[in-house]
Scaffold this motif. Sequence first.
Motif, PDB file in Angstrom:
ATOM      1  N   ALA A  27       0.818  -1.202   0.000  1.00  0.00           N
ATOM      2  CA  ALA A  27       0.000   0.000   0.000  1.00  0.00           C
ATOM      3  C   ALA A  27       0.854   1.256   0.000  1.00  0.00           C
ATOM      4  CB  ALA A  27      -0.904   0.004   1.233  1.00  0.00           C
ATOM      5  N   PHE A  28       0.320   2.303  -0.644  1.00  0.00           N
ATOM      6  CA  PHE A  28       0.919   3.637  -0.676  1.00  0.00           C
ATOM      7  C   PHE A  28       2.232   3.684  -1.462  1.00  0.00           C
ATOM      8  CE2 PHE A  28      -1.209   3.212   3.551  1.00  0.00           C
ATOM      9  CZ  PHE A  28      -2.338   3.924   3.210  1.00  0.00           C
ATOM     10  N   GLN A  29       2.477   2.651  -2.251  1.00  0.00           N
ATOM     11  CA  GLN A  29       3.676   2.641  -3.075  1.00  0.00           C
ATOM     12  C   GLN A  29       3.370   3.392  -4.369  1.00  0.00           C
ATOM     13  OE1 GLN A  29       4.915  -1.220  -4.282  1.00  0.00           O
ATOM     14  NE2 GLN A  29       7.032  -0.635  -4.704  1.00  0.00           N
ATOM     15  N   GLN A  30       3.937   4.577  -4.507  1.00  0.00           N
ATOM     16  CA  GLN A  30       3.546   5.466  -5.604  1.00  0.00           C
ATOM     17  C   GLN A  30       3.766   4.841  -6.972  1.00  0.00           C
ATOM     18  OE1 GLN A  30       5.590   9.210  -5.009  1.00  0.00           O
ATOM     19  NE2 GLN A  30       4.017   9.970  -3.615  1.00  0.00           N
ATOM     20  N   GLU A  37      -0.686   1.707  -5.684  1.00  0.00           N
ATOM     21  CA  GLU A  37      -1.423   0.733  -4.895  1.00  0.00           C
ATOM     22  C   GLU A  37      -2.218   1.408  -3.785  1.00  0.00           C
ATOM     23  OE1 GLU A  37      -2.969  -2.759  -3.779  1.00  0.00           O
ATOM     24  OE2 GLU A  37      -1.668  -2.467  -5.508  1.00  0.00           O
ATOM     25  N   SER A  38      -3.485   1.059  -3.675  1.00  0.00           N
ATOM     26  CA  SER A  38      -4.353   1.604  -2.637  1.00  0.00           C
ATOM     27  C   SER A  38      -4.388   0.671  -1.445  1.00  0.00           C
ATOM     28  CB  SER A  38      -5.775   1.785  -3.172  1.00  0.00           C
ATOM     29  OG  SER A  38      -6.672   2.073  -2.127  1.00  0.00           O
ATOM     30  N   ALA A  39      -4.645   1.236  -0.273  1.00  0.00           N
ATOM     31  CA  ALA A  39      -4.756   0.408   0.930  1.00  0.00           C
ATOM     32  C   ALA A  39      -6.195   0.048   1.249  1.00  0.00           C
ATOM     33  CB  ALA A  39      -4.145   1.152   2.116  1.00  0.00           C
ATOM     34  N   ASP A  40      -7.153   0.659   0.555  1.00  0.00           N
ATOM     35  CA  ASP A  40      -8.547   0.450   0.904  1.00  0.00           C
ATOM     36  C   ASP A  40      -9.042  -0.917   0.446  1.00  0.00           C
ATOM     37  OD1 ASP A  40      -8.820   2.822   2.219  1.00  0.00           O
ATOM     38  OD2 ASP A  40      -9.609   3.917   0.502  1.00  0.00           O
ATOM     39  N   THR A  72      -7.941   0.899   7.044  1.00  0.00           N
ATOM     40  CA  THR A  72      -7.910   2.217   6.422  1.00  0.00           C
ATOM     41  C   THR A  72      -9.305   2.813   6.240  1.00  0.00           C
ATOM     42  OG1 THR A  72      -7.839   1.136   4.264  1.00  0.00           O
ATOM     43  CG2 THR A  72      -5.740   1.779   5.242  1.00  0.00           C
TER      44      THR A  72
END
Length: 377
Positions: A244-247, A251-254, A291
């Motif tokens: 998650a949060f890897q630009q 990638e989304s964490a939701d 999240t």
Amino acid sequence: MLRLVLLALAATLAAHAQPSPEADRPRARDLGLAVGILPPGPLNAITDVAGVRVGHATVVEGDAVRTGVTAILPHGGNVYAERVPAAVAVGNGYGKLLGVTQIRELGEIETPILLTCTLCVWRAADALVEILLEQPGMEEVRSINAVVGETNDGVLNDIRSRPVRPEHVAEALGAASGGPVAEGSVGAGTGTVAFGWKGGIGTASRALPATLGGHTVGVLVQSNFGGVLTMNGAPVGRELGQFAFQQALGESADGSVMIVVATDAPLDARLLERLAHRALAGLARTGAAFTNGSGDYVIAFSTDRDGDALVPNDAMSPLFQAVAEATEEAIYNSMLRATTVTGHRGTIESLPLDRVVEVLDAYGVRGWDRSLPPGRE
């Protein structure tokens, strides 16, 4: 009459079902990934709790529909007439869990639990109510609290088409049985995504030794959430470059997860709520972060309906340990058993097993059960 028609349709669908490709993929323990310190039940599944039944209906249509229904039955009788104590815990409330307020008010469930896709919740509930109203002895019933949970499988599934129909609910209910539980890309897990890889249905259990009460705790999950995948403490997501949060990956964490907990321990609604909250500890260990857009719910029930001798508060800790371990392992099973699926908005790959094993070995987290003392049973 409607119930008979739906059951006939369900039988036709089941007769044409294809063998599950998940049979070729391992569970966590097949890889030597033993979670925690407590022994699993014989099946390492929610159905190790006597009387509990699970059934799936997998809905795959054309190039875009990838969804389904999973049914969990506390026992083989009429759940409306023979209700079981239950409770709900909410990690993050971004979801459409139907029936939650009455569970909290009365401390019991009166229908099978259904899991499906987000926009299919109400269609599944309507079908469930229709089927239940047709059962013998239900002629005068004027209120049913259908319990339906969901996750959003809109990446692989054309969720706006709301493809779940009454015959799919009937199929899942009709297929419900004890014994081994199909996992991975089946039923309500057909179109789900977890940690950027294919998610799905997973299950696990723990059987407490007699010295700790001798009770069984079983868990079933519908995994569809993000975060940084961690397996027995090994940072699999980080090492494989998907988290998650890897630009670079966007990638989304939701996402969401439904967790269903069953036990034969004599617990009332208050104790079951305590147990349900501890399932969230197991979810957290896998790398989930609860999240903003994740609906993280636990429904817990007891198959012991007598309630004459409840487990005392100071004897609950072994059950807490059991549910955390079983939840963690069930999530691993949901992903390890899942296969690559192509659907509405592309393809979601299954976990790359060879690379996962390399990471697990690099961090020395396989075979931990061999270091435990004998005689745990």
